[in-house]
Scaffold this motif. Structure first.
Motif, mmCIF file in Angstrom:
data_model
loop_
_atom_site.group_PDB
_atom_site.id
_atom_site.type_symbol
_atom_site.label_atom_id
_atom_site.label_comp_id
_atom_site.label_asym_id
_atom_site.label_seq_id
_atom_site.Cartn_x
_atom_site.Cartn_y
_atom_site.Cartn_z
ATOM 1 N N ARG A 46 6.783 0.603 -3.518
ATOM 2 C CA ARG A 46 6.728 -0.871 -3.159
ATOM 3 C C ARG A 46 7.256 -1.307 -4.365
ATOM 4 O O ARG A 46 6.551 -1.464 -5.392
ATOM 5 N N PRO A 47 8.089 -2.607 -4.368
ATOM 6 C CA PRO A 47 8.518 -3.297 -5.429
ATOM 7 C C PRO A 47 7.546 -4.470 -5.631
ATOM 8 O O PRO A 47 7.171 -5.057 -4.675
ATOM 9 N N ASP A 52 5.858 -11.071 -1.082
ATOM 10 C CA ASP A 52 5.477 -12.225 0.063
ATOM 11 C C ASP A 52 5.471 -11.354 1.499
ATOM 12 O O ASP A 52 5.625 -11.933 2.592
ATOM 13 N N GLY A 53 5.674 -9.980 1.489
ATOM 14 C CA GLY A 53 5.913 -9.333 2.752
ATOM 15 C C GLY A 53 4.212 -9.211 3.498
ATOM 16 O O GLY A 53 4.698 -8.956 4.708
ATOM 17 N N SER A 59 4.968 -10.837 7.734
ATOM 18 C CA SER A 59 4.076 -9.793 8.423
ATOM 19 C C SER A 59 3.852 -9.696 9.722
ATOM 20 O O SER A 59 3.607 -8.798 10.344
ATOM 21 N N SER A 60 4.635 -10.756 10.544
ATOM 22 C CA SER A 60 4.781 -10.886 12.131
ATOM 23 C C SER A 60 6.050 -10.337 12.569
ATOM 24 O O SER A 60 6.318 -10.231 13.904
ATOM 25 N N SER A 104 7.788 -5.527 5.796
ATOM 26 C CA SER A 104 6.784 -5.425 4.925
ATOM 27 C C SER A 104 7.367 -5.563 3.479
ATOM 28 O O SER A 104 6.774 -5.716 2.211
ATOM 29 N N ASN A 105 8.718 -5.503 3.147
ATOM 30 C CA ASN A 105 9.307 -5.465 1.717
ATOM 31 C C ASN A 105 9.458 -6.981 1.567
ATOM 32 O O ASN A 105 10.203 -7.261 0.442
ATOM 33 N N GLY A 106 9.069 -7.883 2.353
ATOM 34 C CA GLY A 106 9.446 -9.303 2.069
ATOM 35 C C GLY A 106 10.780 -9.736 1.812
ATOM 36 O O GLY A 106 11.612 -9.276 2.415
#
Length: 309
Positions: A46-47, A52-53, A59-60, A104-106
């Motif tokens: 994950r970077p 913000d993910g 998140s939704s 999830s990676n925002g």
């Protein structure tokens, strides 16, 4: 003319994704026929710029749509106004369900440097490629609408036969391919001409009148400037605001348009690697500017800089 995100790691311990990523797309020919912009990001480990993910609305968000995810909570696409960006940088959900994605990676794919061309000393944050912007591609002389109407497919969408994918001649009038600056004497020049290393418009003569990606960063890796070694939020400078063709970012409690990636707070290590080992990483891409990508490492205990990478 965009350089993508970068991140850091020590030789033994990974804290972030690595390298500068130049936008690249592996896409079906139907998508390549129409115009597109370029955004890519590390997804595993994950970077740091995925911070913000874990916030709403990312998140939704989930794809495909179901009883719990509808409308904007499962819609894919770029947010040209910097709002409702939750479906812009999706990654595999790793759930076992076919084509399942999550956010999830925002907004990791929105950290890049915009307006950066080979031969210039600085980015302008605005211009993508001087001299082009509205060109269209044809597949065997047919537009996207014509292909859909005839329900045509190709056996190898990843590598069209040379000459099958060409620029629509009606969209190339007045082309004048130049860098984003008055290049100084002795400035770097594009060096990547091999069609096998060019992922879009590869049939164009290198440096010719229709080589619209000639001054893009990938055509001379490492020779184009960047706004920040880890990109900036929305690919622009502070104060420039929302830009066109993907140069946007949805502000959150953790980051805002124009923030520099090198200033993001460190994350806990996302993976541990043995020096010299072969390891698995994940990278995702949303669209194409005819580029490629490279992985590079920098020390996590030193300031992030181009020299460090």
């Amino acid at each position: 003319a965009r350089s993508g995100t970068a991140a850091t790691a020590t030789a033994m311990q990974l804290g972030l994704p690595v390298g500068r990523c130049y936008p690249l797309r592996f896409a079906a020919w139907a998508a390549l026929v129409v115009g597109c912009v370029g955004h890519g990001a590390m997804s595993f480990p994950r970077p740091r710029n995925s911070l913000d993910g874990a916030l709403a609305p990312w998140s939704s968000w989930s794809y495909p749509c179901d009883e719990s995810h509808a409308g904007l909570d499962c819609a894919l696409g770029f947010c040209e106004d910097g709002k409702d960006c939750q479906g812009s940088c999706p990654i595999s959900a790793h759930s076992g369900a076919k084509n399942a994605l999550n956010a999830s990676n925002g907004q990791a794919c929105y950290w890049f440097s915009n307006g950066c061309t080979v031969g210039c000393d600085a980015c302008d944050g605005t211009q993508n490629h001087v001299g082009h912007g509205n060109q269209r591609f044809l597949y065997r002389g047919m537009s996207a609408a014509q292909l859909r109407a005839k329900n045509l497919t190709t056996a190898d969408p990843w590598s069209p036969v040379p000459g099958e994918m060409v620029l629509d001649p009606t969209s190339t009038k007045g082309l004048a391919i130049t860098p984003n600056c008055e290049a100084r004497k002795g400035a770097p020049v594009p060096t990547v001409c091999d069609p096998r290393l060019r992922t879009v418009n590869s049939q164009a003569e290198c440096g010719g009148a229709e080589d619209i990606y000639f001054y893009s960063p990938w055509r001379a890796p490492g020779a184009a400037p960047v706004i920040d070694p880890c990109g900036s939020a929305g690919g622009r400078f502070v104060g420039q605001g929302i830009g066109g063709a993907g140069a946007q970012f949805q502000n959150s409690s953790l980051a805002a348009q124009g923030d520099r990636g090198s200033g993001l707070p460190p994350m806990a290590p996302q993976a541990y690697w043995q020096a010299g080992a072969s390891v698995e990483v994940g990278w995702t891409v949303a669209a194409n500017h005819g580029g490629g990508y490279a992985y590079r490492l920098a020390r996590a205990d030193e300031p992030l800089s181009e020299a460090g990478f």
